[in-house]
Design an enzyme around this catalytic site. Structure first.
Site, PDB file in Angstrom:
ATOM      1  N   LYS A 151       1.051  -1.276   0.015  1.00 28.83           N
ATOM      2  CA  LYS A 151      -0.016   0.106  -0.043  1.00 28.83           C
ATOM      3  C   LYS A 151       0.832   1.143  -0.026  1.00 28.83           C
ATOM      4  O   LYS A 151       2.181   0.956   0.171  1.00 28.83           O
ATOM      5  CB  LYS A 151      -1.019   0.108   1.047  1.00 28.83           C
ATOM      6  CG  LYS A 151      -0.265   0.310   2.437  1.00 28.83           C
ATOM      7  CD  LYS A 151      -1.257   0.282   3.679  1.00 28.83           C
ATOM      8  CE  LYS A 151      -1.888   1.754   3.680  1.00 28.83           C
ATOM      9  NZ  LYS A 151      -0.984   2.611   4.797  1.00 28.83           N
ATOM     10  N   ASP A 180      -2.286  -6.130   2.529  1.00 25.74           N
ATOM     11  CA  ASP A 180      -2.768  -5.169   3.591  1.00 25.74           C
ATOM     12  C   ASP A 180      -2.272  -5.917   4.874  1.00 25.74           C
ATOM     13  O   ASP A 180      -2.646  -7.073   5.114  1.00 25.74           O
ATOM     14  CB  ASP A 180      -4.306  -4.937   3.522  1.00 25.74           C
ATOM     15  CG  ASP A 180      -4.952  -4.233   4.781  1.00 25.74           C
ATOM     16  OD1 ASP A 180      -4.351  -4.149   5.894  1.00 25.74           O
ATOM     17  OD2 ASP A 180      -5.922  -3.264   4.160  1.00 25.74           O
ATOM     18  N   HIS A 181      -1.475  -5.243   5.459  1.00 25.56           N
ATOM     19  CA  HIS A 181      -0.411  -5.795   6.555  1.00 25.56           C
ATOM     20  C   HIS A 181      -1.495  -6.260   7.742  1.00 25.56           C
ATOM     21  O   HIS A 181      -1.316  -7.134   8.762  1.00 25.56           O
ATOM     22  CB  HIS A 181       0.725  -5.181   7.042  1.00 25.56           C
ATOM     23  CG  HIS A 181       0.414  -4.197   8.116  1.00 25.56           C
ATOM     24  ND1 HIS A 181       0.102  -2.877   7.384  1.00 25.56           N
ATOM     25  CD2 HIS A 181       0.512  -4.184   9.421  1.00 25.56           C
ATOM     26  CE1 HIS A 181      -0.167  -2.211   8.746  1.00 25.56           C
ATOM     27  NE2 HIS A 181       0.051  -2.744   9.770  1.00 25.56           N
ATOM     28  N   LYS A 185      -2.361  -9.884  10.611  1.00 28.33           N
ATOM     29  CA  LYS A 185      -2.445  -9.978  12.267  1.00 28.33           C
ATOM     30  C   LYS A 185      -3.232 -11.283  12.874  1.00 28.33           C
ATOM     31  O   LYS A 185      -4.177 -11.487  12.253  1.00 28.33           O
ATOM     32  CB  LYS A 185      -2.996  -8.566  12.774  1.00 28.33           C
ATOM     33  CG  LYS A 185      -1.999  -7.644  12.423  1.00 28.33           C
ATOM     34  CD  LYS A 185      -2.752  -6.211  13.318  1.00 28.33           C
ATOM     35  CE  LYS A 185      -1.946  -4.926  12.762  1.00 28.33           C
ATOM     36  NZ  LYS A 185      -0.684  -4.786  13.361  1.00 28.33           N
ATOM     37  N   GLU A 219      -3.493   5.495  17.335  1.00 23.28           N
ATOM     38  CA  GLU A 219      -1.739   5.341  17.776  1.00 23.28           C
ATOM     39  C   GLU A 219      -1.460   6.504  18.522  1.00 23.28           C
ATOM     40  O   GLU A 219      -2.114   7.635  18.546  1.00 23.28           O
ATOM     41  CB  GLU A 219      -1.284   5.545  16.308  1.00 23.28           C
ATOM     42  CG  GLU A 219      -1.478   4.500  15.498  1.00 23.28           C
ATOM     43  CD  GLU A 219      -0.906   4.526  14.282  1.00 23.28           C
ATOM     44  OE1 GLU A 219       0.378   4.018  14.173  1.00 23.28           O
ATOM     45  OE2 GLU A 219      -1.445   4.989  12.992  1.00 23.28           O
ATOM     46  N   ASP A 238      -4.610   6.781   4.517  1.00 27.95           N
ATOM     47  CA  ASP A 238      -3.640   5.869   4.972  1.00 27.95           C
ATOM     48  C   ASP A 238      -4.240   4.714   6.014  1.00 27.95           C
ATOM     49  O   ASP A 238      -3.561   3.582   5.921  1.00 27.95           O
ATOM     50  CB  ASP A 238      -2.662   6.824   6.148  1.00 27.95           C
ATOM     51  CG  ASP A 238      -1.317   6.062   6.605  1.00 27.95           C
ATOM     52  OD1 ASP A 238      -0.861   5.579   5.815  1.00 27.95           O
ATOM     53  OD2 ASP A 238      -1.314   6.083   7.977  1.00 27.95           O
ATOM     54  N   HIS A 243      -7.009  -0.617   5.857  1.00 28.26           N
ATOM     55  CA  HIS A 243      -6.904  -1.595   7.335  1.00 28.26           C
ATOM     56  C   HIS A 243      -8.323  -1.517   7.982  1.00 28.26           C
ATOM     57  O   HIS A 243      -8.638  -2.570   8.392  1.00 28.26           O
ATOM     58  CB  HIS A 243      -6.175  -0.922   8.306  1.00 28.26           C
ATOM     59  CG  HIS A 243      -4.515  -0.658   7.504  1.00 28.26           C
ATOM     60  ND1 HIS A 243      -4.136  -1.680   6.826  1.00 28.26           N
ATOM     61  CD2 HIS A 243      -3.520   0.132   7.947  1.00 28.26           C
ATOM     62  CE1 HIS A 243      -2.912  -1.425   6.442  1.00 28.26           C
ATOM     63  NE2 HIS A 243      -2.432  -0.172   7.036  1.00 28.26           N
ATOM     64  N   LYS A 343      -3.430   9.690  14.987  1.00 26.02           N
ATOM     65  CA  LYS A 343      -2.264   9.606  15.473  1.00 26.02           C
ATOM     66  C   LYS A 343      -2.288  10.381  16.531  1.00 26.02           C
ATOM     67  O   LYS A 343      -3.107  11.496  16.787  1.00 26.02           O
ATOM     68  CB  LYS A 343      -1.320  10.292  14.325  1.00 26.02           C
ATOM     69  CG  LYS A 343      -1.323   9.258  12.923  1.00 26.02           C
ATOM     70  CD  LYS A 343       0.215   8.964  12.767  1.00 26.02           C
ATOM     71  CE  LYS A 343       0.291   8.106  11.399  1.00 26.02           C
ATOM     72  NZ  LYS A 343       0.538   6.770  11.658  1.00 26.02           N
TER      73      LYS A 343
HETATM   74  C1  BG6 Z   1       0.387   1.513   8.014  1.00 27.08           C
HETATM   75  C2  BG6 Z   1       0.316   3.050   7.925  1.00 27.08           C
HETATM   76  O1  BG6 Z   1      -0.148   1.193   6.924  1.00 27.08           O
HETATM   77  O2  BG6 Z   1      -0.198   1.086   9.527  1.00 27.08           O
HETATM   78  C3  BG6 Z   1       0.908   3.773   9.461  1.00 27.08           C
HETATM   79  O3  BG6 Z   1       0.792   3.556   7.004  1.00 27.08           O
HETATM   80  C4  BG6 Z   1       0.332   3.019  10.424  1.00 27.08           C
HETATM   81  O4  BG6 Z   1       0.638   5.123   9.375  1.00 27.08           O
HETATM   82  C5  BG6 Z   1       0.422   1.638  10.409  1.00 27.08           C
HETATM   83  O5  BG6 Z   1       0.939   3.598  11.617  1.00 27.08           O
HETATM   84  C6  BG6 Z   1      -0.634   0.967  11.333  1.00 27.08           C
HETATM   85  O6  BG6 Z   1      -0.405  -0.314  11.741  1.00 27.08           O
HETATM   86  P1  BG6 Z   1       0.025  -1.214  12.987  1.00 27.08           P
HETATM   87  O7  BG6 Z   1       0.307  -2.531  12.543  1.00 27.08           O
HETATM   88  O8  BG6 Z   1       1.222  -0.430  13.736  1.00 27.08           O
HETATM   89  O9  BG6 Z   1      -1.099  -1.052  13.640  1.00 27.08           O
END
Ligand code: BG6
Length: 488
Positions: A151, A180-181, A185, A219, A238, A243, A343
């Site tokens: 992404k 999409d990481h 999880k 976050e 973002d 996500h 954030k």
């Molecule tokens: C990323 C965003 O894809 O995901 C970041 O670009 C964000 O801005 C992050 O901090 C959040 O991922 P995680 O795994 O830390 O919750």
């Protein structure tokens, strides 16, 4: 595995450590090889050393993504011997002719290959085109060629559509792995098990019993040193169409017919397709954006967003976004889904909270609502809030909580969260990767908010707070309140 952007942050922080973990678990083939490709000059021994040093540095930092105490020398040696490096230009076809030769020199005639685009998004199209021109996209007999795309996938519906169209000119859909990481999880993957592996939840999981759903990804970190990217993206792009929508899709989707990649992806996509696209008026009313000012979050002092490196001093970019959405289908009609992300907030907290309708008759005082919370991170687990009688002669109800914590039940090896994704890509399982239309439906649903936010200013909030006051007003209007961030 050819890693484009081999000297970048993603390769160092996530790919190499995850491949190390896979190697340590014995999950990589003996013929596995990493070929790093990037535009900087770097000798092969130097590249290997840089990767090894960084891995060790991360391993000694408990706060790093890796967070592992010790690197096993034997595993690292095994992996290090399988790392090569080639300098090249992402936009220059001749670099790719040289690359094709190198791939064959390493893997023999027609090896299987995964091309990992760990590069800035403006290069996605060029790299894919150049791989095609150099004949590298065509699958060899008995082997595969796969493209992994990170992404951000587009910046709105139009750009996502054109990127899909461009990639699909060279690679077929089954060859494309859009990452999409969040889907890697454990707790996100557990959403389906919770819902469809149990009989007790699903009968209540619909508009007849659910009042509203809140999805939060908060976050404490600020924009840090990512101002260059973030200032043109903002919190909505973002986090939300990617996500947060994955969390929404796994919460809202119908049960798939099987666990086949096609079946699961079809249901996830159908849920995202059903998100009601707001009108211009609705987008104005149902979206709130905020930007953080200086403050203290997560035990650190943060400078205001506008004072951060590479951020426009008059930036109007949002660092907080909250939306109210509806899912227009039989199961969810009329149930509001409230999404928020930000954030520099008061706590790190990613969760899905399902709020059920109250008991039909208030025997014990006020109307009560049970909430089921799927806690994604930190303190992964599931909890249910319900009413219980306070001890004593009088019958007084009080809200209590029944909680399951992952760490009480399972021993979990530290991981970056990318291991599963890489493994699935190497073994050809697309379940956790997004389909072209899944991405486009997501952009379609958020485009009206992007348009609405082209003008005007975000509402300010202090770093370390729960976002701007206008976010609270969005729910108050409907008689609700956000769950406090970091509440347990
Ligand atoms: C990323 C965003 O894809 O995901 C970041 O670009 C964000 O801005 C992050 O901090 C959040 O991922 P995680 O795994 O830390 O919750």
């Amino acid at each position: 595995m050819v890693v484009f952007g081999a000297r970048g942050d993603l390769a160092k922080r996530l790919l190499v450590p995850s491949l190390y973990n896979l190697a340590h678990a014995g999950l990589l083939d003996d013929k596995f090889h990493i070929l790093g490709f990037d535009h900087g000059d770097c000798s092969e021994p130097e590249y290997r050393k840089q990767m090894g040093d960084f891995l060790k540095e991360m391993a000694s930092d408990p706060n790093s993504e890796f967070g592992k105490a010790k690197i096993d020398a034997k595993t690292w040696k095994w992996l290090e011997e399988r790392i090569s490096y080639q300098r090249g230009d992402f936009e220059d076809p001749t670099s790719f002719t040289a690359l094709a030769q190198r791939v064959e020199a390493i893997g023999g005639k027609g090896p299987s290959a995964v091309f990992y685009l760990a590069v800035a998004p403006r290069f996605f199209g060029d790299v894919a085109d150049n791989l095609g021109k150099a004949g590298m996209a065509a699958e060899p007999r008995g082997g595969f060629r796969r493209l992994v795309v990170e992404k951000p996938f587009g910046a709105d519906l139009a750009s996502a559509r054109s990127l899909n169209a461009r990639l699909l000119k060279t690679f077929a859909e089954p060859q494309i792995y859009r990452i999409d990481h969040f889907l890697g999880k454990e707790t996100v993957r557990n959403l389906m098990v919770t819902r469809f592996g149990n009989g007790v939840f699903e009968p209540l999981w619909n508009r007849l019993h659910v009042d509203s759903v809140q999805i939060t990804a908060a976050e404490t970190l600020g924009v840090e040193d990512r101002g260059g990217y973030y200032d043109s993206a903002g919190a909505l792009r973002d986090m939300i169409p990617n996500h947060l929508f994955q969390l929404l899709a796994l919460t809202a989707m119908e049960a798939p017919n099987s666990l086949d990649a096609d079946a699961v992806r079809a249901e996830r996509t159908r849920a995202i397709e059903a998100i009601k696209v707001p009108s211009a008026k609705e987008a104005k009313a149902d979206g709130v954006r905020g930007q953080y000012q200086a403050g203290e979050a997560g035990g650190r002092k943060l400078i205001g967003y506008r004072a951060s490196p590479k951020v426009d001093r008059k930036s109007r970019t949002e660092t907080f976004a909250a939306l109210k959405l509806y899912i227009d289908n039989w199961r969810w009609a009329g149930v509001p889904f409230y999404l928020r992300t930000g954030k520099a907030m008061s706590a790190r907290d990613t969760e899905v909270a399902i709020r059920f309708k109250g008991a039909p008759h208030a025997l014990f005082g006020g109307v009560t609502a049970n909430t089921l919370v799927l806690q994604i991170q930190p303190d992964e687990g599931i909890s249910l809030e319900f009413e219980a009688k306070e001890p004593g002669p009088e019958v007084v109800a009080q809200t209590v909580r029944m909680a399951f914590l992952y760490r009480d039940w399972f021993q979990h090896e530290p991981s970056t969260g990318y291991e599963t994704l890489l493994y699935d890509c190497l073994t050809g399982d697309q379940t956790l990767f997004k389909r072209a239309d899944e991405i486009e439906y997501a952009w379609r649903a958020v485009d009206p908010f992007l348009t609405a936010w082209k003008t005007g200013e975000p509402d300010m909030y202090h770093a370390g707070s729960d976002g701007p006051a206008s976010a609270a007003a969005l729910l108050k209007r409907d008689g609700w309140a956000w769950r406090p961030v970091g509440h347990d």
